[in-house]
Enzyme design. Structure first.
Site, mmCIF file in Angstrom:
data_model
loop_
_atom_site.group_PDB
_atom_site.id
_atom_site.type_symbol
_atom_site.label_atom_id
_atom_site.label_comp_id
_atom_site.label_asym_id
_atom_site.label_seq_id
_atom_site.Cartn_x
_atom_site.Cartn_y
_atom_site.Cartn_z
ATOM 1 N N ASN A 11 108.109 34.091 13.781
ATOM 2 C CA ASN A 11 107.719 34.889 14.952
ATOM 3 C C ASN A 11 106.587 35.605 14.554
ATOM 4 O O ASN A 11 106.039 35.468 13.832
ATOM 5 C CB ASN A 11 108.906 35.712 15.225
ATOM 6 C CG ASN A 11 109.434 35.774 16.709
ATOM 7 O OD1 ASN A 11 108.417 35.906 17.398
ATOM 8 N ND2 ASN A 11 110.684 36.091 17.311
ATOM 9 N N ASN B 249 116.802 33.863 17.981
ATOM 10 C CA ASN B 249 115.689 34.659 17.599
ATOM 11 C C ASN B 249 116.168 35.859 17.182
ATOM 12 O O ASN B 249 116.731 36.829 17.614
ATOM 13 C CB ASN B 249 115.247 34.967 19.089
ATOM 14 C CG ASN B 249 113.987 35.939 19.061
ATOM 15 O OD1 ASN B 249 113.591 36.275 17.986
ATOM 16 N ND2 ASN B 249 113.264 36.168 20.329
ATOM 17 N N LYS C 192 112.316 29.778 26.324
ATOM 18 C CA LYS C 192 112.175 30.989 26.232
ATOM 19 C C LYS C 192 113.404 31.745 25.860
ATOM 20 O O LYS C 192 114.599 31.245 26.283
ATOM 21 C CB LYS C 192 111.544 31.769 27.557
ATOM 22 C CG LYS C 192 111.353 33.031 27.324
ATOM 23 C CD LYS C 192 110.127 33.711 28.221
ATOM 24 C CE LYS C 192 109.930 35.129 27.854
ATOM 25 N NZ LYS C 192 109.297 35.660 26.555
ATOM 26 N N THR C 193 113.469 32.635 25.027
ATOM 27 C CA THR C 193 114.927 33.227 24.451
ATOM 28 C C THR C 193 115.660 33.731 25.789
ATOM 29 O O THR C 193 114.998 34.364 26.753
ATOM 30 C CB THR C 193 114.318 34.505 23.607
ATOM 31 O OG1 THR C 193 113.716 34.001 22.444
ATOM 32 C CG2 THR C 193 115.757 35.343 23.375
ATOM 33 N N CYS D 161 112.572 39.297 17.463
ATOM 34 C CA CYS D 161 111.625 39.615 18.546
ATOM 35 C C CYS D 161 111.016 41.064 18.316
ATOM 36 O O CYS D 161 111.928 41.870 18.071
ATOM 37 C CB CYS D 161 112.385 39.483 20.024
ATOM 38 S SG CYS D 161 111.019 39.935 21.297
ATOM 39 N N GLY E 79 102.672 29.119 14.120
ATOM 40 C CA GLY E 79 101.948 30.603 13.811
ATOM 41 C C GLY E 79 100.523 30.248 13.809
ATOM 42 O O GLY E 79 100.078 29.688 12.922
ATOM 43 N N LYS F 79 115.303 31.919 13.503
ATOM 44 C CA LYS F 79 113.745 32.227 13.675
ATOM 45 C C LYS F 79 113.681 33.531 13.031
ATOM 46 O O LYS F 79 113.898 34.659 13.479
ATOM 47 C CB LYS F 79 113.673 32.363 15.339
ATOM 48 C CG LYS F 79 112.064 32.517 15.440
ATOM 49 C CD LYS F 79 111.321 31.697 16.603
ATOM 50 C CE LYS F 79 109.933 32.156 16.608
ATOM 51 N NZ LYS F 79 109.563 31.850 17.996
ATOM 52 N N THR G 268 100.471 29.874 20.997
ATOM 53 C CA THR G 268 99.405 30.448 21.670
ATOM 54 C C THR G 268 98.268 29.517 22.398
ATOM 55 O O THR G 268 97.595 29.774 23.437
ATOM 56 C CB THR G 268 98.829 31.956 20.946
ATOM 57 O OG1 THR G 268 99.843 32.680 20.695
ATOM 58 C CG2 THR G 268 97.564 32.409 21.629
HETATM 59 C C1 LIG Z 1 103.510 35.309 25.264
HETATM 60 C C2 LIG Z 1 104.373 35.067 24.233
HETATM 61 C C3 LIG Z 1 105.920 35.091 24.433
HETATM 62 C C4 LIG Z 1 106.708 34.900 23.281
HETATM 63 N N1 LIG Z 1 108.324 34.697 23.652
HETATM 64 C C5 LIG Z 1 108.818 34.333 22.742
HETATM 65 C C6 LIG Z 1 110.302 34.311 22.914
HETATM 66 O O1 LIG Z 1 110.893 34.464 23.977
HETATM 67 N N2 LIG Z 1 111.372 34.090 21.929
HETATM 68 C C7 LIG Z 1 110.630 33.785 20.679
HETATM 69 O O2 LIG Z 1 111.537 33.660 19.722
HETATM 70 N N3 LIG Z 1 109.438 33.984 20.520
HETATM 71 C C8 LIG Z 1 108.543 34.117 21.348
HETATM 72 N N4 LIG Z 1 107.446 34.136 21.125
HETATM 73 C C9 LIG Z 1 106.586 33.955 19.705
HETATM 74 C C10 LIG Z 1 106.593 32.437 19.486
HETATM 75 O O3 LIG Z 1 107.462 31.593 19.772
HETATM 76 C C11 LIG Z 1 105.781 31.980 18.385
HETATM 77 O O4 LIG Z 1 106.856 32.181 17.148
HETATM 78 C C12 LIG Z 1 104.699 32.998 17.940
HETATM 79 O O5 LIG Z 1 103.685 33.020 19.086
HETATM 80 C C13 LIG Z 1 103.695 32.383 16.710
HETATM 81 O O6 LIG Z 1 103.001 30.975 17.317
HETATM 82 P P1 LIG Z 1 101.397 30.982 17.973
HETATM 83 O O7 LIG Z 1 100.773 31.812 16.964
HETATM 84 O O8 LIG Z 1 101.184 29.706 17.883
HETATM 85 O O9 LIG Z 1 101.640 31.334 19.015
HETATM 86 C C14 LIG Z 1 106.594 34.483 21.903
HETATM 87 C C15 LIG Z 1 105.093 34.291 21.793
HETATM 88 C C16 LIG Z 1 104.095 34.719 22.838
HETATM 89 C C17 LIG Z 1 102.547 34.613 22.543
#
Ligand SMILES: Cc1cc2nc3c(=O)[nH]c(=O)nc-3n(C[C@H](O)[C@H](O)[C@H](O)COP(=O)(O)O)c2cc1C
Ligand SMILES: Cc1cc2nc3c(=O)[nH]c(=O)nc-3n(C[C@H](O)[C@H](O)[C@H](O)COP(=O)(O)OP(=O)(O)OC[C@H]3O[C@@H](n4cnc5c(N)ncnc54)[C@H](O)[C@@H]3O)c2cc1C
Ligand code: FES
Lengths: 220, 300
Positions: free
Chosen positions: B163, B106, B28-29, B109, B214, B137, B237
């Site tokens: 992201n 990142n 996580k970031t 965000c 994504g 990212k 997700t």
């Molecule tokens: C609950 C949650 C927390 C996330 N936290 C971060 C984070 O801390 N840093 C980051 O770069 N992306 C974060 N993301 C983005 C994901 O890394 C990813 O880029 C984004 O969800 C798209 O992928 P997905 O559709 O498969 O979830 C988060 C996404 C979700 C759903």
């Protein structure tokens, strides 16, 4: 291992405004009362957290309040359909208590039938909004029922080890009265196993994920 | 092709067996100071994806280095965030001596108010602060290809695409935002076409490797990201509903590749950029481009 299991719906019953969803247990471990399961919802992206309400040798029961799209879809599952279930998850109630008293409010009574069974039917105090909601009290033996405007905290007998589940204001009130109570909290959850941080709450200045450190927390 | 988790979508310490199904774990970031994150409610579901406004909740770099990093599986990438260029360089410097395979910056965000502008500047400063590979990212904005070029020019060795983008959900009864913060980052199926377009555009605009993510929920989705130009794929997700997703998606991807006549996922990277592809001749042309004998591979 975090493995979802596909279980068949055995049937469902209406209990006041709630639905008792019964699924065939298969090899699923029912866990400790107060632990929860993530239930897959047909047509929805995320599963929904549900406490286990009843466990027999062949079935597991979940008491569900249809308050939104996910819970409504779960309540309308028909016998024979299958759904994938993950769990048991989180920390349940400690059962090594001397004078247990179960306290529940509204849909928060969901984990109490299973808890009651495991504690050999201790006394319980349950609060509901209306007599219709209070139909669910039939699932909990030895229960005293109060209806609004009376609150459970007005009728709590002293000298018990309280195990409580209900809306946050009720839990806060119970905590003020009985500092040693075990309380089962709720927070919106996406994953149920510590991955999303959606359920994180601040406890004693530290960030804790309710799905990992809870949902049952000591009150003090 | 490697399978990773998307940053913020898995904790290897609470779910080690899920992390074990991945080739690389992404944290996580992490920010310089501890962050409690945003107030609840921080997640919501819509018909097409989920919204999150977690707000970069993390223990801060000090606690991360002492309590978290030593226990994480390897190889590990650390996602780095901040509110100023200095925040990024500070963490990069502190990670320099650590067993960390890459740093993901990142730059995108949606859940913090003072995110840095000028990704290129952050990448350049980070490049000067660390010898580790840097992945930038980015979110699937209209100018994602220009941002990717700026990151590449500033020294990014790879791109993590994509992201989340800002979305809003209203409570069905009160018509007020479900998330305490109002809007949140939209992830899941709704993001998939945006991710594909971003990967496709950045594959054309740059020469660096891309981690595609994504809305991946099936092997087919991973296949399409590879075809658009990603060389690795990350799961976000989907892990929330299916902790078994890494093994399942790997198996589904293998079946998809076999159906298209490929034994190795690396052979299909960028296939979408080949003119007039058809299922039948796709294989021979991609094989030729990469100088690989895909038929022989299939037999094995
Ligand atoms: C609950 C949650 C927390 C996330 N936290 C971060 C984070 O801390 N840093 C980051 O770069 N992306 C974060 N993301 C983005 C994901 O890394 C990813 O880029 C984004 O969800 C798209 O992928 P997905 O559709 O498969 O979830 C988060 C996404 C979700 C759903
Ligand atoms: C550990 C745990 C155990 C649970 N056990 C049960 C149970 O046994 N029976 C039962 O009926 N419900 C239980 N719940 C609550 C249940 O999970 C939610 O009601 C459900 O997820 C709502 O989904 P939905 O799609 O129907 O409604 P949504 O559209 O998601 O929600 C409707 C409204 O309720 C709010 N909300 C949603 N989830 C929660 C939550 N967890 N806490 C507070 N507000 C919320 C939303 O913000 C929204 O305003 C439990 C929750 C947790 C965390
Ligand atoms: S519900 Fe995802 S971390 Fe608790």
């Amino acid at each position: 291992m975090l493995t979802r299991r596909a279980l068949r719906v055995a049937g469902s019953e209406v209990v006041g405004p709630y639905t008792l969803l019964r699924v065939e247990r298969g090899k699923l471990d029912p866990g400790i009362p107060g632990q929860f399961f993530m239930l897959e919802v047909p047509g929805r992206l995320l599963p929904r957290p549900m406490s286990l309400c009843l466990a027999t040798s062949s079935e597991l029961g979940f008491l569900i309040d249809p308050i939104g799209p996910g819970t409504r879809a779960l309540c309308s599952l028909a016998a024979g359909e299958t759904l994938r279930i993950l769990g048991p998850l989180g920390n349940g109630f400690r059962l090594d208590v001397e004078r247990p008293l179960l306290v529940g409010g509204g849909i928060g009574i969901a984990p109490l039938p299973y808890l009651s069974e495991r504690l050999a039917n201790p006394p319980a105090v349950l609060g509901f909004r209306t007599a219709w909601h209070a139909e669910a009290a039939a699932l909990v033996p030895n229960a005293e029922v109060v209806l609004e405007p009376t609150y459970v905290t007005e009728v709590l007998p002293p000298g018990h080890d309280v195990l409580a589940c209900g809306p946050a204001p009720m839990l806060e009130a119970v905590r003020r009265l009985t500092p040693n109570a075990q309380l089962a909290w709720e927070a919106p959850m996406a994953c149920g196993y510590g991955a999303c941080y959606g359920c994180a709450v601040e406890i004693d200045g530290e960030l804790k994920r309710l799905c990992v450190e809870g949902p049952v927390l000591a009150a003090a | 092709m490697r399978l990773l988790n998307a940053s913020g979508c898995l904790d290897a310490l609470t779910a080690p067996d899920v992390a074990a199904g991945l080739d690389t774990f992404v944290t996580k970031t992490v920010t310089p100071l501890p962050r409690g994150g945003n107030d609840p409610v921080r997640i919501a579901e819509t018909e097409v994806g989920m919204l999150n406004a977690i707000g970069l909740a993390n223990p801060g770099i000090d606690a991360f280095l002492t309590h978290v990093l030593p226990r994480l599986p390897r190889p590990v990438w650390v996602s780095v965030g901040g509110f100023s260029v200095r925040d990024y360089t500070e963490i990069c410097e502190r990670l320099e001596g650590e067993d960390v395979a890459a740093i993901e910056l990142n730059l995108s965000c949606p859940n913090v108010d003072e995110a840095p502008s000028g990704g290129g500047e952050v990448v350049a400063a980070a490049r000067a602060a660390t010898t580790k590979p840097l992945y930038a990212k980015l979110a699937p904005t209209a100018d994602v290809a220009e941002n990717a070029q700026a990151a590449e020019a500033a020294g990014a060795g790879g791109l993590s695409l994509v992201n989340t983008v800002k979305g809003l959900a209203l409570d069905e009864r009160t018509l007020r935002p479900v998330l305490a913060r109002g809007a949140g980052g939209l992830s899941g199926p709704a993001l998939r076409p945006l991710a594909l377009a971003a990967v496709h555009a950045c594959h054309q605009a740059t020469r660096v490797p891309i981690v595609g993510m994504g809305g991946v929920s099936r092997g087919r989705d991973a296949l399409e990201l590879l075809a658009a130009g990603a060389s690795d794929v990350a799961l976000g997700t989907v892990l929330f509903s299916d902790p078994g997703a890494p093994a399942r998606i790997r198996a589904e991807l293998e079946a998809e590749l076999a159906a298209h006549g490929f034994a190795d996922p690396d052979n299909i990277v960028g296939a979408a950029h080949e003119a007039e592809a058809s299922t039948l001749d796709l294989e021979s042309r991609v094989g030729r481009k990469k100088g690989l004998h895909t038929r022989a591979n299939v037999a094995g």
